[in-house]
Each structure stands twice: as C-alpha cells, then as structure tokens.
Design a protein around this motif. Sequence first.
Motif, PDB file in Angstrom:
ATOM      1  N   TYR A 147       0.849  -1.192   0.000  1.00 15.71           N
ATOM      2  CA  TYR A 147       0.000   0.000   0.000  1.00 15.71           C
ATOM      3  C   TYR A 147       0.885   1.241   0.000  1.00 15.71           C
ATOM      4  CZ  TYR A 147      -4.126  -2.816   1.138  1.00 15.71           C
ATOM      5  OH  TYR A 147      -5.151  -3.730   1.108  1.00 15.71           O
ATOM      6  N   ASN A 148       0.452   2.214  -0.802  1.00 12.98           N
ATOM      7  CA  ASN A 148       1.221   3.459  -0.876  1.00 12.98           C
ATOM      8  C   ASN A 148       0.254   4.631  -1.025  1.00 12.98           C
ATOM      9  OD1 ASN A 148       3.452   5.162  -1.002  1.00 12.98           O
ATOM     10  ND2 ASN A 148       3.656   4.959  -3.215  1.00 12.98           N
ATOM     11  N   THR A 149      -0.488   4.896   0.055  1.00  9.90           N
ATOM     12  CA  THR A 149      -1.436   6.001   0.062  1.00  9.90           C
ATOM     13  C   THR A 149      -1.046   6.977   1.172  1.00  9.90           C
ATOM     14  OG1 THR A 149      -2.963   4.975   1.647  1.00  9.90           O
ATOM     15  CG2 THR A 149      -3.248   4.414  -0.680  1.00  9.90           C
ATOM     16  N   THR A 150      -1.715   8.098   1.191  1.00  8.81           N
ATOM     17  CA  THR A 150      -1.422   9.115   2.206  1.00  8.81           C
ATOM     18  C   THR A 150      -1.625   8.563   3.606  1.00  8.81           C
ATOM     19  OG1 THR A 150      -2.139  10.846   0.675  1.00  8.81           O
ATOM     20  CG2 THR A 150      -1.993  11.437   3.004  1.00  8.81           C
ATOM     21  N   ASN A 151      -2.676   7.755   3.773  1.00  9.86           N
ATOM     22  CA  ASN A 151      -3.021   7.244   5.105  1.00  9.86           C
ATOM     23  C   ASN A 151      -2.432   5.871   5.409  1.00  9.86           C
ATOM     24  OD1 ASN A 151      -4.660   9.537   5.567  1.00  9.86           O
ATOM     25  ND2 ASN A 151      -6.346   8.584   4.434  1.00  9.86           N
ATOM     26  N   LEU A 152      -1.871   5.230   4.409  1.00 11.98           N
ATOM     27  CA  LEU A 152      -1.329   3.890   4.634  1.00 11.98           C
ATOM     28  C   LEU A 152      -0.113   3.666   3.746  1.00 11.98           C
ATOM     29  CD1 LEU A 152      -1.492   1.123   5.964  1.00 11.98           C
ATOM     30  CD2 LEU A 152      -3.169   0.440   4.244  1.00 11.98           C
ATOM     31  N   LYS A 153       1.046   3.791   4.349  1.00 12.59           N
ATOM     32  CA  LYS A 153       2.297   3.576   3.620  1.00 12.59           C
ATOM     33  C   LYS A 153       3.010   2.366   4.215  1.00 12.59           C
ATOM     34  CE  LYS A 153       3.261   8.250   1.944  1.00 12.59           C
ATOM     35  NZ  LYS A 153       3.208   7.861   0.520  1.00 12.59           N
ATOM     36  N   GLU A 154       3.089   1.297   3.430  1.00  9.99           N
ATOM     37  CA  GLU A 154       3.822   0.112   3.856  1.00  9.99           C
ATOM     38  C   GLU A 154       5.246   0.180   3.322  1.00  9.99           C
ATOM     39  OE1 GLU A 154       0.717  -3.502   4.327  1.00  9.99           O
ATOM     40  OE2 GLU A 154       1.199  -2.984   2.262  1.00  9.99           O
ATOM     41  N   ARG A 155       6.119  -0.563   3.960  1.00  9.86           N
ATOM     42  CA  ARG A 155       7.518  -0.629   3.526  1.00  9.86           C
ATOM     43  C   ARG A 155       7.891  -2.088   3.292  1.00  9.86           C
ATOM     44  NH1 ARG A 155      10.565   2.164   8.271  1.00  9.86           N
ATOM     45  NH2 ARG A 155      12.373   1.985   6.894  1.00  9.86           N
ATOM     46  N   VAL A 156       8.561  -2.342   2.157  1.00  6.21           N
ATOM     47  CA  VAL A 156       8.960  -3.707   1.782  1.00  6.21           C
ATOM     48  C   VAL A 156      10.469  -3.743   1.577  1.00  6.21           C
ATOM     49  CG1 VAL A 156       8.758  -5.528   0.049  1.00  6.21           C
ATOM     50  CG2 VAL A 156       6.744  -4.200   0.694  1.00  6.21           C
ATOM     51  N   PHE A 157      11.108  -4.774   2.119  1.00  8.57           N
ATOM     52  CA  PHE A 157      12.554  -4.941   1.981  1.00  8.57           C
ATOM     53  C   PHE A 157      12.860  -6.373   1.562  1.00  8.57           C
ATOM     54  CE2 PHE A 157      11.685  -1.943   5.412  1.00  8.57           C
ATOM     55  CZ  PHE A 157      12.400  -0.822   5.021  1.00  8.57           C
ATOM     56  N   PHE A 158      13.692  -6.528   0.531  1.00  2.62           N
ATOM     57  CA  PHE A 158      14.221  -7.838   0.159  1.00  2.62           C
ATOM     58  C   PHE A 158      15.628  -7.978   0.721  1.00  2.62           C
ATOM     59  CE2 PHE A 158      10.926  -8.060  -3.107  1.00  2.62           C
ATOM     60  CZ  PHE A 158      10.670  -9.423  -3.173  1.00  2.62           C
ATOM     61  N   THR A 159      15.926  -9.143   1.280  1.00  2.00           N
ATOM     62  CA  THR A 159      17.277  -9.430   1.786  1.00  2.00           C
ATOM     63  C   THR A 159      17.604 -10.888   1.493  1.00  2.00           C
ATOM     64  OG1 THR A 159      16.406 -10.009   3.978  1.00  2.00           O
ATOM     65  CG2 THR A 159      17.138  -7.722   3.649  1.00  2.00           C
ATOM     66  N   ASP A 160      18.869 -11.238   1.692  1.00  2.00           N
ATOM     67  CA  ASP A 160      19.318 -12.636   1.568  1.00  2.00           C
ATOM     68  C   ASP A 160      18.862 -13.273   0.263  1.00  2.00           C
ATOM     69  OD1 ASP A 160      20.505 -12.651   4.172  1.00  2.00           O
ATOM     70  OD2 ASP A 160      18.490 -12.818   5.011  1.00  2.00           O
ATOM     71  N   ALA A 161      18.941 -12.511  -0.827  1.00  2.81           N
ATOM     72  CA  ALA A 161      18.522 -13.011  -2.138  1.00  2.81           C
ATOM     73  C   ALA A 161      19.735 -13.529  -2.888  1.00  2.81           C
ATOM     74  CB  ALA A 161      17.825 -11.902  -2.926  1.00  2.81           C
ATOM     75  N   ASN A 162      19.744 -14.840  -3.150  1.00  2.62           N
ATOM     76  CA  ASN A 162      20.891 -15.476  -3.799  1.00  2.62           C
ATOM     77  C   ASN A 162      20.439 -16.544  -4.784  1.00  2.62           C
ATOM     78  OD1 ASN A 162      23.223 -14.328  -2.098  1.00  2.62           O
ATOM     79  ND2 ASN A 162      21.869 -15.185  -0.528  1.00  2.62           N
ATOM     80  N   THR A 163      21.268 -16.750  -5.802  1.00  2.00           N
ATOM     81  CA  THR A 163      21.073 -17.853  -6.745  1.00  2.00           C
ATOM     82  C   THR A 163      22.187 -18.868  -6.537  1.00  2.00           C
ATOM     83  OG1 THR A 163      20.071 -16.382  -8.378  1.00  2.00           O
ATOM     84  CG2 THR A 163      20.901 -18.491  -9.181  1.00  2.00           C
ATOM     85  N   TYR A 164      21.820 -20.145  -6.514  1.00  2.00           N
ATOM     86  CA  TYR A 164      22.794 -21.216  -6.305  1.00  2.00           C
ATOM     87  C   TYR A 164      22.824 -22.119  -7.541  1.00  2.00           C
ATOM     88  CZ  TYR A 164      22.534 -19.803  -1.407  1.00  2.00           C
ATOM     89  OH  TYR A 164      22.565 -19.077  -0.241  1.00  2.00           O
ATOM     90  N   ASN A 165      24.040 -22.442  -7.986  1.00  2.00           N
ATOM     91  CA  ASN A 165      24.236 -23.370  -9.094  1.00  2.00           C
ATOM     92  C   ASN A 165      25.309 -24.389  -8.712  1.00  2.00           C
ATOM     93  OD1 ASN A 165      22.539 -22.330 -11.400  1.00  2.00           O
ATOM     94  ND2 ASN A 165      23.722 -20.485 -10.964  1.00  2.00           N
ATOM     95  N   LEU A 166      25.252 -25.539  -9.355  1.00  2.00           N
ATOM     96  CA  LEU A 166      26.267 -26.564  -9.131  1.00  2.00           C
ATOM     97  C   LEU A 166      27.281 -26.482 -10.273  1.00  2.00           C
ATOM     98  CD1 LEU A 166      26.729 -28.765  -6.990  1.00  2.00           C
ATOM     99  CD2 LEU A 166      25.656 -30.396  -8.570  1.00  2.00           C
ATOM    100  N   VAL A 167      28.513 -26.108  -9.936  1.00  2.00           N
ATOM    101  CA  VAL A 167      29.572 -25.940 -10.933  1.00  2.00           C
ATOM    102  C   VAL A 167      30.726 -26.863 -10.569  1.00  2.00           C
ATOM    103  CG1 VAL A 167      31.157 -24.321 -12.023  1.00  2.00           C
ATOM    104  CG2 VAL A 167      28.883 -23.537 -11.299  1.00  2.00           C
ATOM    105  N   ASN A 168      30.983 -27.840 -11.458  1.00  2.00           N
ATOM    106  CA  ASN A 168      32.062 -28.813 -11.219  1.00  2.00           C
ATOM    107  C   ASN A 168      31.926 -29.483  -9.853  1.00  2.00           C
ATOM    108  OD1 ASN A 168      33.256 -28.210 -13.724  1.00  2.00           O
ATOM    109  ND2 ASN A 168      34.344 -26.460 -12.825  1.00  2.00           N
ATOM    110  N   GLY A 169      30.690 -29.812  -9.506  1.00  2.00           N
ATOM    111  CA  GLY A 169      30.437 -30.525  -8.262  1.00  2.00           C
ATOM    112  C   GLY A 169      30.417 -29.649  -7.031  1.00  2.00           C
ATOM    113  N   LYS A 170      30.659 -28.345  -7.191  1.00  2.00           N
ATOM    114  CA  LYS A 170      30.661 -27.437  -6.048  1.00  2.00           C
ATOM    115  C   LYS A 170      29.527 -26.415  -6.169  1.00  2.00           C
ATOM    116  CE  LYS A 170      35.625 -27.753  -5.102  1.00  2.00           C
ATOM    117  NZ  LYS A 170      36.880 -26.992  -4.915  1.00  2.00           N
ATOM    118  N   ILE A 171      29.035 -25.972  -5.018  1.00  2.00           N
ATOM    119  CA  ILE A 171      27.930 -25.013  -4.994  1.00  2.00           C
ATOM    120  C   ILE A 171      28.475 -23.607  -5.216  1.00  2.00           C
ATOM    121  CG2 ILE A 171      26.093 -24.001  -3.602  1.00  2.00           C
ATOM    122  CD1 ILE A 171      25.823 -26.673  -2.157  1.00  2.00           C
TER     123      ILE A 171
END
Length: 670
Positions: free
Chosen positions: A94-118
Amino acid sequence: MKIIKLFSLSVILLIAPKAISQEFKLGKVSVAELEQKVHPKDTSAVAAVLYKKGVSRMEFDQNDGFYMMTEVETRIKIYKKEGYEWANQQVWYYNTTNLKERVFFTDANTYNLVNGKIEKTKLKSDGSFDEVISKYRGQKKITMPNVKEGSVIEFRYTIKCPNEGIIRDWDFQTSIPVNYSELKVAYPEYYVFKPVQKGYLFPKATTLKNPKSITINSKERNVGLVSGTSFSSDKIDYLETEVTYVAQDFPALKDESFVNNIDNYTASVQHELSLTHFPNSPIKEYSTDWNSVVRTIYEYDDFGPELNKTGYFEEDLKKVLTGLNGQDERIWAIFNYVKATIKWNGYTGYSCDSGVKKAYKEKTGNIADINLMLTAMLRSSGLTANPVLVSTRSNGIALFPNRNAFNYVIAAIETPDGYILLDATDKYSIPNVLPFRTLNWLGRLIRKDGSSQEIDLMPKKTSNDFVFMNYDINAEGKVTGKARRQCTDYNAMIARENFEKLKEEEYLEKLENNNGKIEVSEYSRTNEKELLSPTLETYSFTGNDLCEIIGGKIYVSPMLFFSQDKNPFKQESREYPVDFGYPFMDKYNITIKIPEGFAVETLPTAVAYSMENNLGSFKFNIAANGDVLQLMIVNQINEAIINTEQYEMLKEYYKGMVAKETEKIVLKRI
C-alpha cells in the motif's frame, strides 16, 4: 442461479493434534537439491517451491502502538527454461497518504552446481527496484542473477504495515508444485481475526495461546519548589493468539478452459479483522456480516456522502431530460450523458478518487467517481437507484463478509420488472449488458438506510451470433460466397471492441488469415455506434484451400471456417466450474451450390440432442435439393455457469458437436 460445488470453502480452522514441523534455513541449499533434474511428483513442472515460510506478527512500538510485521522466506528450484520467470519476484504494498507500507528484500541469492561445487551469486542493488501499480499500490521487484536450468533461488522479504488490522493473504498453491508452505499469524487478545480458507485442499492448522507483555515508558515534568522529570514504566501482560498453517506436497494449480479466475480455487487463507476489545473500552465490530460491511462502506466520506451531492449537475441534467417523460428514455439519456461526459481513468475501486464534483469538472474519474455520479443523477430524475458493490473477475469472488471483498461499484435501478444494471465506464455497455470484467457471480446493493441485498450479476438473456452464408463450389474446389453476421448483447459488445482495436485494413487481414486464408471483398459493417441494435457485418469471399480434392472427389466441411474444430473440454475430470460468462446462441443458415457435373455421394446425417436440465441443445439439419444444399446449425447454451457435476455431460456434448461440425460432405463426378 444454480451453482453446486463451485468450490469448497471453510471458515473453521482445522485443528491438528500436532503441527508438522520441518527445518528449513536460508543459505543451507544442498547438493541434492541442485542435482535434482525433475520434480519427483510432477515431471512436467518447470519449477517448484521447495519451501515457503511466513510469519505475520503484531508488534508494539513505543511511539506508534501496535503494527503488523510480516517476514517471508522462500526457496525455489528451477527445472526448465520455461521456469526462468520464477526468478522475477514482486511484492505489492500500500502506498497512500493514510497507509504507507515498507517492503525490503534481503538474503537473495542464486545457487548453481559448478564442477560438483555449490556456486552462490548474490543479488546486486541494480536487481531490485520499485514500480507503481496504481495510485494506491506499488510493488518491490527483484530479478535474480545467473539463473539456469537446475538453479535454486532464495530470498527473504519483510513488510512493515502501520495498520495492525491487516494480515496478508497467503496462498498455499500456485502454478508450480509446492513442497512445503507454512504461515504463522500472531496477534494480541485485544484483536479477533476471522480466518477464511478457500480452495479444494486445506492446510493443517494449530492454535496456541502465548503469554506476552509490553512495557510502556513515560516521563512527566514536575514543576514546584524543586523541579525535575520523573520516569515510569508500566508493564502490560496479555495473551497472544498464534495460529500456524502447514501445507505439504500441494500440487500445481492447473488452469483450464473457461475458468473465471483461477485464484478463486487456490488453496489459501485470508484473515479479516472482526472486532477489537481493548481494556476499559467497548467492543468495536468491523465486518461480522454483509450488512455491517456495506454499512461501514456506505459511511465512508468518499462513498455515501458523494451520492448526496447534486448541485454540480442539476442545471445540465434538466437540459438532458427536456422533453423526455418515459422511464426508459430518461435512463438511456442519463446513462449516455455520463458516458459521453466523464471518461474512465482506468482505476477501479468503490471509493471516489477525485470526488464526483471534481470528476465532473475535469471530465475524468475512477469507477466510483463515475458510477456514483450516475446513481445520483438517476435518483435526482425520480428513479429508484442505488449503488451495487462488485468484485471484478480479476479480484476474485466475494463470498465472505469483508471490506476488501469488493473493488468496484455499478448502479442499479429498481423497477416493477426487476433491476436494471448500469456501468457508465464502458463505451459499449448498455442497460443490463455490463462490461465482462464485472460478470462475477453476485454483487451487493446498498440502500440509503444502510441495508443491503444480494444482486445476481450473471446475465439471463441470450446473446446471439447469427450467420447467414451462401457459397458456390467449382469443379476445382474453389469456393466463392457471401456472409452476413449479426450479433446481439454481449456478442455485439465483443464485436464492437474488436472493431475498435484495429483499423479496418488490419481487421480484414486478420479476418482473412484466421479463416483459411480467404480473400475478402465488399466488406461493410453497420450499427457500429448504434448500441441498442445488433452489429452487422457483410462481405464477399473466395477461398482456394477450403476444399480437398482426393481421387477426383471434393471433400468440404459445410460450415467452412465457422466450424468449431476442437473440443475445449479435454480433461478427464474438471475441478472448477465452466464459466461462459453469459448464455448464448450460435446459429448458422448456410446455402451451398455444388458444381455442375457433380452429385452428392455422402451427406452428414441430421442430429438433435439436448443436455439435461435445459442446459443446452444442438441441432444440425441438412437437406439436398438438386444442386443446392441447405444447412441449419444451432448451438445454444442456456446457463452462464456450469457446475463440475455437469462437466462430463458438457464434454460429451461438445465432443458430439465438434464431430458433426467437422464432418465432410463428399461430392463425386457424375
């Protein structure tokens, strides 16, 4: 309206003796998860939610009081390229005059297996951004980096909501399998939330009561012979209600043909604030039933009071109604005046945005601005008119009393013959032919006294699509003919919308390409702007690929490009109701002249069959008279919504209809 088993719904928590608990932690991606090539229970899955855990807990701030904090962490496995879209995540706020929420993304990662290692790739700052959805909402978006087939992505987000009465809806299902999903909601004893579950699958739920306390610090300035400041602390003990919902191995939600909104059938839980009861204060109820919901809405400053404003339009309305006495004349005049004067700005909502006076002056407004203005004008002209709250198809079906169930409002006029429903935001809408977006089961009419009544929004009148066609076939299989197509009500509305989307040249090109590469000439259309009249298209056509010549014989499907060649209902069983939107009749009168030197070898047989309970009927008749064949086909569906118990019958009906419409006439040389 007969609707049986549209979907199972429950407002009672399913109490499990012991919650299913499973340990998941961000950052603990395993080699086994990365090595997995396909989902073990759905090999067609392009991705899967390995786990999703959320906590919505009411917390206390010394300055702001209680607020709602939501934390969600998710791990998703990507199996195929088609699943890359799951690397794009968004969370609205919500982003109104009377109701403003705040959203935060954290700990966002992509994992792949490369040559047997993460290998771990962290989301960079340029992979996160905000986007405006509407005047009332925004969304935080992220695009995960280095995503490949086999990747696992993880992220956490938090939502801080200053309104403690809002708990986010939680879906336990989505279009991909969900291995594990858990939601925990926690709030003080001063609040009562009503949980509502929907869908066919239900999570297990456990409820606990936890002792909690908050400390309120205060200071007081003492003035006297000896001045100073004294500090005090008050500790308040209370019980916290904590409910945990757990779902395991929920299958992907598969979309099907003619589904209203797949979200209506998603396994999910919502929480509506029912009442608050603070110490030494009376109970305050919010939405215990529909009457209390609509009464609350009606009392909003941007709803009920807007209906009472009339001074801004009275002089103009007198001019519009000059010389008009009949009810239908007045309705049509007012309806068209509002449609022509105020343009919809694209925003929905049952609350006015600009306000009716400003919208009238600036000639633009949201749904409520326009349709509440329409209601006020109808009332001012002496008609019994009231607003009707609606939930659009995209918003989902409003089955349970809550203030967020609706996102739209239309007008209704009460007459001795029933209600006339109006929506002045759509240029092609006419009385009782609403925009398709509003055809969503039931609405809620609100009267001046605050009482409400359920209104059936689904059309009862049949929308027609009549085709008259005659054509000649020559000895080489070339077809030359003329077609005339007439559409009424919803079919006419759709036709007019299609006319508007494309220039005539582009429209004709599409008409040719979609109908066996025919060549169209002498095209004309009438009643394009005469909304109370059927749309009418006429054209001549030629086609070189509409017949097959095999062994000197001519094979032709008599309906040519108008036949329905595929059955839209292929599933063995159907989980969701079939929603056509409105009753309809497709009727074809076709005259065929066979080439000189040919005779009919094979002619389709006539058939006529009906579904039970007058659900629909199909007729196919063909007769030969010398070198002329006369064909009449009627497909009529009498209900807008068909329940799942009737699905097998409907599937067989369409199977027979498609087989008959694609059956060929065989012509042989004499």
